[in-house]
Design a protein around this motif. Sequence first.
Motif, PDB file in Angstrom:
ATOM      1  N   GLN A  81      43.395 -15.758 -51.433  1.00 43.43           N
ATOM      2  CA  GLN A  81      44.844 -15.851 -51.605  1.00 43.43           C
ATOM      3  C   GLN A  81      45.422 -14.485 -51.983  1.00 43.43           C
ATOM      4  O   GLN A  81      46.459 -14.053 -51.454  1.00 43.43           O
ATOM      5  N   ARG A  82      44.748 -13.795 -52.875  1.00 37.99           N
ATOM      6  CA  ARG A  82      45.233 -12.500 -53.359  1.00 37.99           C
ATOM      7  C   ARG A  82      45.220 -11.455 -52.240  1.00 37.99           C
ATOM      8  O   ARG A  82      46.167 -10.674 -52.094  1.00 37.99           O
ATOM      9  N   VAL A  83      44.160 -11.455 -51.452  1.00 37.18           N
ATOM     10  CA  VAL A  83      44.032 -10.478 -50.372  1.00 37.18           C
ATOM     11  C   VAL A  83      45.092 -10.706 -49.292  1.00 37.18           C
ATOM     12  O   VAL A  83      45.700  -9.759 -48.782  1.00 37.18           O
ATOM     13  N   ARG A  84      45.332 -11.969 -48.937  1.00 38.06           N
ATOM     14  CA  ARG A  84      46.362 -12.275 -47.935  1.00 38.06           C
ATOM     15  C   ARG A  84      47.736 -11.814 -48.431  1.00 38.06           C
ATOM     16  O   ARG A  84      48.520 -11.224 -47.682  1.00 38.06           O
ATOM     17  N   ALA A  85      48.018 -12.091 -49.702  1.00 39.41           N
ATOM     18  CA  ALA A  85      49.319 -11.701 -50.263  1.00 39.41           C
ATOM     19  C   ALA A  85      49.465 -10.187 -50.299  1.00 39.41           C
ATOM     20  O   ALA A  85      50.550  -9.644 -50.028  1.00 39.41           O
ATOM     21  N   MET A  86      48.372  -9.492 -50.602  1.00 44.46           N
ATOM     22  CA  MET A  86      48.447  -8.042 -50.709  1.00 44.46           C
ATOM     23  C   MET A  86      48.711  -7.393 -49.352  1.00 44.46           C
ATOM     24  O   MET A  86      49.499  -6.444 -49.243  1.00 44.46           O
ATOM     25  N   ASN A  87      48.079  -7.901 -48.292  1.00 45.72           N
ATOM     26  CA  ASN A  87      48.340  -7.339 -46.964  1.00 45.72           C
ATOM     27  C   ASN A  87      49.770  -7.653 -46.502  1.00 45.72           C
ATOM     28  O   ASN A  87      50.427  -6.818 -45.880  1.00 45.72           O
ATOM     29  N   ALA A  88      50.262  -8.848 -46.826  1.00 44.58           N
ATOM     30  CA  ALA A  88      51.650  -9.196 -46.489  1.00 44.58           C
ATOM     31  C   ALA A  88      52.628  -8.289 -47.249  1.00 44.58           C
ATOM     32  O   ALA A  88      53.652  -7.851 -46.705  1.00 44.58           O
ATOM     33  N   PHE A  89      52.309  -8.020 -48.500  1.00 46.42           N
ATOM     34  CA  PHE A  89      53.125  -7.140 -49.346  1.00 46.42           C
ATOM     35  C   PHE A  89      53.189  -5.732 -48.753  1.00 46.42           C
ATOM     36  O   PHE A  89      54.270  -5.130 -48.639  1.00 46.42           O
ATOM     37  N   LEU A  90      52.049  -5.200 -48.337  1.00 47.83           N
ATOM     38  CA  LEU A  90      52.011  -3.851 -47.774  1.00 47.83           C
ATOM     39  C   LEU A  90      52.809  -3.775 -46.470  1.00 47.83           C
ATOM     40  O   LEU A  90      53.558  -2.820 -46.238  1.00 47.83           O
ATOM     41  N   HIS A  91      52.658  -4.793 -45.627  1.00 44.89           N
ATOM     42  CA  HIS A  91      53.413  -4.803 -44.370  1.00 44.89           C
ATOM     43  C   HIS A  91      54.918  -4.829 -44.657  1.00 44.89           C
ATOM     44  O   HIS A  91      55.709  -4.121 -44.014  1.00 44.89           O
ATOM     45  N   ASP A  92      55.312  -5.606 -45.644  1.00 44.32           N
ATOM     46  CA  ASP A  92      56.724  -5.705 -46.003  1.00 44.32           C
ATOM     47  C   ASP A  92      57.243  -4.377 -46.558  1.00 44.32           C
ATOM     48  O   ASP A  92      58.343  -3.922 -46.207  1.00 44.32           O
ATOM     49  N   LEU A  93      56.454  -3.728 -47.420  1.00 43.68           N
ATOM     50  CA  LEU A  93      56.889  -2.461 -48.025  1.00 43.68           C
ATOM     51  C   LEU A  93      57.191  -1.408 -46.970  1.00 43.68           C
ATOM     52  O   LEU A  93      58.132  -0.618 -47.113  1.00 43.68           O
ATOM     53  N   TYR A  94      56.382  -1.378 -45.913  1.00 43.17           N
ATOM     54  CA  TYR A  94      56.548  -0.349 -44.898  1.00 43.17           C
ATOM     55  C   TYR A  94      57.398  -0.819 -43.712  1.00 43.17           C
ATOM     56  O   TYR A  94      57.464  -0.140 -42.691  1.00 43.17           O
ATOM     57  N   HIS A  95      58.042  -1.995 -43.884  1.00 42.90           N
ATOM     58  CA  HIS A  95      58.945  -2.489 -42.845  1.00 42.90           C
ATOM     59  C   HIS A  95      60.271  -2.946 -43.470  1.00 42.90           C
ATOM     60  O   HIS A  95      61.073  -2.130 -43.875  1.00 42.90           O
ATOM     61  N   ARG A  96      60.495  -4.241 -43.637  1.00 44.09           N
ATOM     62  CA  ARG A  96      61.815  -4.746 -44.058  1.00 44.09           C
ATOM     63  C   ARG A  96      62.070  -4.639 -45.564  1.00 44.09           C
ATOM     64  O   ARG A  96      63.215  -4.686 -46.009  1.00 44.09           O
ATOM     65  N   GLN A  97      61.012  -4.521 -46.361  1.00 45.79           N
ATOM     66  CA  GLN A  97      61.141  -4.402 -47.822  1.00 45.79           C
ATOM     67  C   GLN A  97      61.920  -5.583 -48.425  1.00 45.79           C
ATOM     68  O   GLN A  97      62.756  -5.419 -49.317  1.00 45.79           O
ATOM     69  N   GLU A  98      61.625  -6.772 -47.939  1.00 54.74           N
ATOM     70  CA  GLU A  98      62.339  -7.960 -48.405  1.00 54.74           C
ATOM     71  C   GLU A  98      62.102  -8.247 -49.880  1.00 54.74           C
ATOM     72  O   GLU A  98      62.999  -8.734 -50.575  1.00 54.74           O
ATOM     73  N   ILE A  99      60.912  -7.938 -50.382  1.00 56.03           N
ATOM     74  CA  ILE A  99      60.634  -8.214 -51.800  1.00 56.03           C
ATOM     75  C   ILE A  99      61.478  -7.311 -52.698  1.00 56.03           C
ATOM     76  O   ILE A  99      61.866  -7.708 -53.805  1.00 56.03           O
ATOM     77  N   LEU A 100      61.791  -6.108 -52.218  1.00 62.56           N
ATOM     78  CA  LEU A 100      62.658  -5.214 -52.989  1.00 62.56           C
ATOM     79  C   LEU A 100      64.104  -5.684 -52.916  1.00 62.56           C
ATOM     80  O   LEU A 100      64.834  -5.676 -53.913  1.00 62.56           O
ATOM     81  N   ARG A 101      64.521  -6.120 -51.722  1.00 59.44           N
ATOM     82  CA  ARG A 101      65.886  -6.621 -51.569  1.00 59.44           C
ATOM     83  C   ARG A 101      66.115  -7.878 -52.406  1.00 59.44           C
ATOM     84  O   ARG A 101      67.232  -8.121 -52.882  1.00 59.44           O
ATOM     85  N   ALA A 102      65.061  -8.659 -52.583  1.00 56.59           N
ATOM     86  CA  ALA A 102      65.191  -9.888 -53.372  1.00 56.59           C
ATOM     87  C   ALA A 102      65.168  -9.608 -54.872  1.00 56.59           C
ATOM     88  O   ALA A 102      65.346 -10.523 -55.679  1.00 56.59           O
ATOM     89  N   GLY A 103      64.931  -8.351 -55.239  1.00 53.72           N
ATOM     90  CA  GLY A 103      64.947  -7.978 -56.654  1.00 53.72           C
ATOM     91  C   GLY A 103      63.698  -8.365 -57.419  1.00 53.72           C
ATOM     92  O   GLY A 103      63.690  -8.315 -58.654  1.00 53.72           O
ATOM     93  N   ARG A 104      62.624  -8.717 -56.702  1.00 45.45           N
ATOM     94  CA  ARG A 104      61.381  -9.094 -57.400  1.00 45.45           C
ATOM     95  C   ARG A 104      60.655  -7.878 -57.972  1.00 45.45           C
ATOM     96  O   ARG A 104      59.942  -7.985 -58.958  1.00 45.45           O
ATOM     97  N   ILE A 105      60.824  -6.742 -57.301  1.00 41.56           N
ATOM     98  CA  ILE A 105      60.233  -5.487 -57.779  1.00 41.56           C
ATOM     99  C   ILE A 105      61.321  -4.416 -57.670  1.00 41.56           C
ATOM    100  O   ILE A 105      61.989  -4.317 -56.635  1.00 41.56           O
ATOM    101  N   PRO A 106      61.533  -3.601 -58.713  1.00 38.75           N
ATOM    102  CA  PRO A 106      62.549  -2.540 -58.640  1.00 38.75           C
ATOM    103  C   PRO A 106      62.207  -1.505 -57.565  1.00 38.75           C
ATOM    104  O   PRO A 106      61.032  -1.167 -57.380  1.00 38.75           O
ATOM    105  N   TYR A 107      63.213  -1.013 -56.866  1.00 32.79           N
ATOM    106  CA  TYR A 107      63.012   0.003 -55.829  1.00 32.79           C
ATOM    107  C   TYR A 107      62.244   1.208 -56.369  1.00 32.79           C
ATOM    108  O   TYR A 107      61.338   1.735 -55.715  1.00 32.79           O
ATOM    109  N   ASP A 108      62.630   1.675 -57.558  1.00 36.23           N
ATOM    110  CA  ASP A 108      62.026   2.892 -58.100  1.00 36.23           C
ATOM    111  C   ASP A 108      60.523   2.758 -58.287  1.00 36.23           C
ATOM    112  O   ASP A 108      59.779   3.746 -58.153  1.00 36.23           O
TER     113      ASP A 108
END
Length: 464
Positions: A81-108
Amino acid sequence: MFAPNGSVRAPYARVEKWLENLGNEVIERALRESEARFRRQGITFAVYGDDKASERLIPFDIVPRIFSATEWRRLSAGIEQRVRAMNAFLHDLYHRQEILRAGRIPYDVIIQNEAFVPEMVGVNPVKGIYAHVMGIDIVRVNENEFYVLEDNCRTPSGVSYMLEDREAMMFLFPELFAQQRVAPVENYPAMLRKTLDSVAPSTTKNEPTVVLLTPGIHNSAFFEHAFLADEMGVELCEGDDLFVSDGWLYMRTTQMPRRVDVVYRRIDDAYLDPLAFRPDSNLGVPGIFDVYRAGHVTLVNAPGTGVADDKSIYTYMPDIIRFYTGEKPLLNNVPTWRCSDASDLKYVLEHLAELVVKEVHGSGGYGMLVGPTSSKAEIESFRAKIKARPTNYIAQPTLALSAVPTFTQSGIAARHVDLRPFVLSGDRIRITPGGLTRVALKEGSLVVNSSQGGGTKDTWVLED
């Protein structure tokens, strides 16, 4: 090995009887044989900044660490579960950055992170996988409770010790293996090769050409680099062995250059390509990053993966898992204070004597403070470091790590351990049953790193 009521836990039943009948003379002979075996094979690691001995053997303990099949299934589900989430997180960071837009993690926290690689934005790795090879450090605090201590997805090491520890145990004590079914680990190199082949670029013709890129003989894990290349049947290369021509990566050979499809690199991002990153690097391959971005070669792990195992990102992992999987995390995070946060910093400075403080980019047990075992002078010195660069540190409580039987000069005694299972992501996720158990050989110590005097054990997963 023992339950709280003093009874022997079921997975250790046979080992406990074996230890009862094993004399110190037999144990000491086995330890001498294992040390001689490791020396013959050159199984060493480098200690940086130590003038007395730059190469050392990692101490090996002959008492195995054991998991039942049920325990392992539970751990494996949480790791996957952790590995799948981590790869999804990395793909998001270098593409749409939805987790940052949702305010779950600060941009900085991401944009100012030195492990974030802006050049990776918009790059699409094969199968969307960034972290192909990972090591998840896990600690146990009681019979049914595990915590993830940290994630390693840059260039995790230690798998060669896992394999050699198993081989040594089977050689020294074959009768112990004959009494129970222990899940095999020796197929890891074949699993790694399958994973690397599965992420070859679409431009690959016939069987992929895979190489392992090493910084060279002075790297602390060079033995492992050579060992894995040999076991997989691939070439071990340094930067000078590879070159770029007409948008493709080639390997020099005694005949004609050979095109390379997959590079399992054990070189940090900064040194990978002097044209893209550090211009003073003599370890990497000029132009390799452009070949990667063009989709003509796969780099394992992908550049920029390190942002996911940064210790400041670790504190957000429960949110990351929920965001990308919609599930509750199956494995706990250790409660963590971020020194970049003013209220957290205040708490940490007031409780330094009770906490473990780590650098967010630290590894190998370096640059950390274990408050309960540190002197007042060491604590005050570290306090000054934290005040000078609070964003560079996180702090955690000192956990009551589980202990396992370990052979010491005074006989069998309890010593604290952690576990690093190795995970491969390609055409599917492959988890090696067991992994590397690291043991703190000093009485009462919680620091298991080999660079800090720790040793290793064979890890058994009993099959149903």
